[in-house]
Design an enzyme around this catalytic site. Sequence first.
Site, mmCIF file in Angstrom:
data_model
loop_
_atom_site.group_PDB
_atom_site.id
_atom_site.type_symbol
_atom_site.label_atom_id
_atom_site.label_comp_id
_atom_site.label_asym_id
_atom_site.label_seq_id
_atom_site.Cartn_x
_atom_site.Cartn_y
_atom_site.Cartn_z
ATOM 1 N N HIS A 1 -32.700 8.289 -27.279
ATOM 2 C CA HIS A 1 -33.037 8.333 -28.711
ATOM 3 C C HIS A 1 -32.204 7.373 -29.554
ATOM 4 C CE1 HIS A 1 -29.418 10.791 -28.930
ATOM 5 N NE2 HIS A 1 -29.418 10.543 -30.227
HETATM 6 C C1 UD1 Z 1 -29.926 12.394 -34.932
HETATM 7 C C2 UD1 Z 1 -28.449 12.055 -35.034
HETATM 8 C C3 UD1 Z 1 -27.883 11.775 -33.643
HETATM 9 C C4 UD1 Z 1 -28.194 12.899 -32.679
HETATM 10 C C5 UD1 Z 1 -29.707 13.115 -32.664
HETATM 11 C C6 UD1 Z 1 -30.120 14.199 -31.704
HETATM 12 C C7 UD1 Z 1 -27.721 10.910 -37.103
HETATM 13 C C8 UD1 Z 1 -27.262 9.630 -37.652
HETATM 14 N N1 UD1 Z 1 -28.215 10.864 -35.840
HETATM 15 O O1 UD1 Z 1 -30.619 11.225 -34.520
HETATM 16 O O2 UD1 Z 1 -26.473 11.641 -33.731
HETATM 17 O O3 UD1 Z 1 -27.718 12.584 -31.394
HETATM 18 O O4 UD1 Z 1 -30.121 13.446 -33.995
HETATM 19 O O5 UD1 Z 1 -31.472 14.480 -31.796
HETATM 20 O O6 UD1 Z 1 -27.648 11.919 -37.764
HETATM 21 N N2 UD1 Z 1 -38.058 13.457 -36.272
HETATM 22 C C9 UD1 Z 1 -39.121 14.303 -36.096
HETATM 23 N N3 UD1 Z 1 -38.882 15.636 -36.125
HETATM 24 C C10 UD1 Z 1 -37.639 16.150 -36.308
HETATM 25 C C11 UD1 Z 1 -36.571 15.260 -36.487
HETATM 26 C C12 UD1 Z 1 -36.787 13.918 -36.474
HETATM 27 O O7 UD1 Z 1 -40.249 13.889 -35.921
HETATM 28 O O8 UD1 Z 1 -37.491 17.377 -36.302
HETATM 29 C C13 UD1 Z 1 -38.318 11.996 -36.258
HETATM 30 C C14 UD1 Z 1 -38.313 11.471 -37.673
HETATM 31 O O9 UD1 Z 1 -39.506 10.815 -37.927
HETATM 32 C C15 UD1 Z 1 -37.156 10.503 -37.722
HETATM 33 C C16 UD1 Z 1 -36.766 10.282 -36.275
HETATM 34 O O10 UD1 Z 1 -37.306 11.357 -35.516
HETATM 35 O O11 UD1 Z 1 -37.498 9.299 -38.320
HETATM 36 C C17 UD1 Z 1 -35.284 10.275 -36.121
HETATM 37 O O12 UD1 Z 1 -34.681 11.434 -36.672
HETATM 38 P P1 UD1 Z 1 -33.256 11.352 -37.401
HETATM 39 O O13 UD1 Z 1 -32.832 12.684 -37.844
HETATM 40 O O14 UD1 Z 1 -33.254 10.264 -38.380
HETATM 41 O O15 UD1 Z 1 -32.248 10.873 -36.291
HETATM 42 P P2 UD1 Z 1 -32.192 11.108 -34.729
HETATM 43 O O16 UD1 Z 1 -32.633 9.865 -34.057
HETATM 44 O O17 UD1 Z 1 -32.860 12.391 -34.321
#
Ligand code: UD1
Length: 403
Positions: free
Chosen positions: A231
């Site tokens: 990820h």
């Molecule tokens: C976040 C954390 C990372 C952690 C990871 C575990 C930060 C900077 N990063 O990264 O340290 O290891 O979580 O999962 O805080 N999304 C969904 N559904 C959700 C959550 C996210 O669809 O429930 C999608 C969203 O469209 C988003 C993307 O996943 O754009 C990334 O989510 P985001 O919370 O920005 O960061 P992670 O990559 O999950």
Amino acid sequence: MTAPERLSLIAVVGARPNFMKIAPLLRAIDAWNARVQPGTPHIACRLVHTGQHYDHEMSNAFFAALDIPEPDLDLGIGSGSHAEQVGRTMIAFEQVLRERPADWVVVVGDVNATCACAITARKLHHRLAHIEAGLRSFDMRMPEEINRLVTDRLANLLFTTDAMADANLLREGMPAAAIHRVGNIMVDTLEQHRPHAEALDLEAILTRHAVEGRPPATALRPQKFAVLTLHRPANVDSRPAFTALVRTLTEIVAPHLPLVWVLHPRTRQRLHEFDLYHTVWNTPGIHVLNPVGYREMLRLNMACRLMLTDSGGLQEECCIFGTPCITLRDTTERPMTLLEHGGVSVLTGNDPDRIQQALRHHGQRDKAPHRPDGWDGHTAERIVTILAQTGTEHDRQHMDQKN
Ligand code: UD1
């Protein structure tokens, strides 16, 4: 010095890796309150979920599986750029603290919620405790590294997992009195759920979570497959980097050992965006799963021969289970997990040659568990005791002067 009768605390969670770290804290607070003695404070804890992760399978399912109570407040922050997530969280959390201040704000890990709430807490003169302090990848291109640095600099209490984390904090000038090596709180959760995880049926997990339209990988046998998770922006956000990595996975790794790929929402989006989904889909040795539950991931970890991941938490869990781990990163903030420190993990970045070499050598090792000091399942109890003892006016003044 007399302890206050009541200590109020706000515990913050935002994203999936926070949930397994806050669950044991809340349980240890309940246990503390159940045997509270005259002279020791009752701890009143409110749980705030920033809502950074919001999908059922990324959030609610974990609350249920880990027995975390409904949050007292859900800030509903959701997705967005880093500035959007941090900014929205700070605005909402400021309101929470203004309406009902607390003695302590406790944050865990290194996600955007951690950093946003840490800044907000200290600006409103709240005392701040950070669980999992002192981890450093020394890679400023990682958003989590910035979150760690900011949070640790602001925290009054720094709860660390190991001696290397202590050394990082001391080198940065944090006062020794603020640093408490309590061990790894995630191991509390792992040990609590290990017996349940052991009893789960592997085939049922592979069937239940198979992505739509793909036959479930029911033919896989324990110790005859690898698990993959990805990820990190460095691996999945750039088209050339992710395309090259997918090629390595489909052409080098999967023909060597079948791969169960547990897909993060970010990674799923990128596979579609970069037109890589069909390549993955059509590789016979790759079995793609939607995100799985906490215990199910533990079960997959126990059952697999090898882990390939860019997740920090999985590196640590592999240590406890002894699963050889190929860490698809150039750096790690968790050096304790590396082979050279007695752990099970090797760093390969996303370099095809290094991955191939690790597959040939490291991938052949037998499982050999590694349990650093204090990774014993009792970290949360130690944290609660320290929080309760530090709750005196005397200590507060002392800390406020120091940092
Ligand atoms: C976040 C954390 C990372 C952690 C990871 C575990 C930060 C900077 N990063 O990264 O340290 O290891 O979580 O999962 O805080 N999304 C969904 N559904 C959700 C959550 C996210 O669809 O429930 C999608 C969203 O469209 C988003 C993307 O996943 O754009 C990334 O989510 P985001 O919370 O920005 O960061 P992670 O990559 O999950």
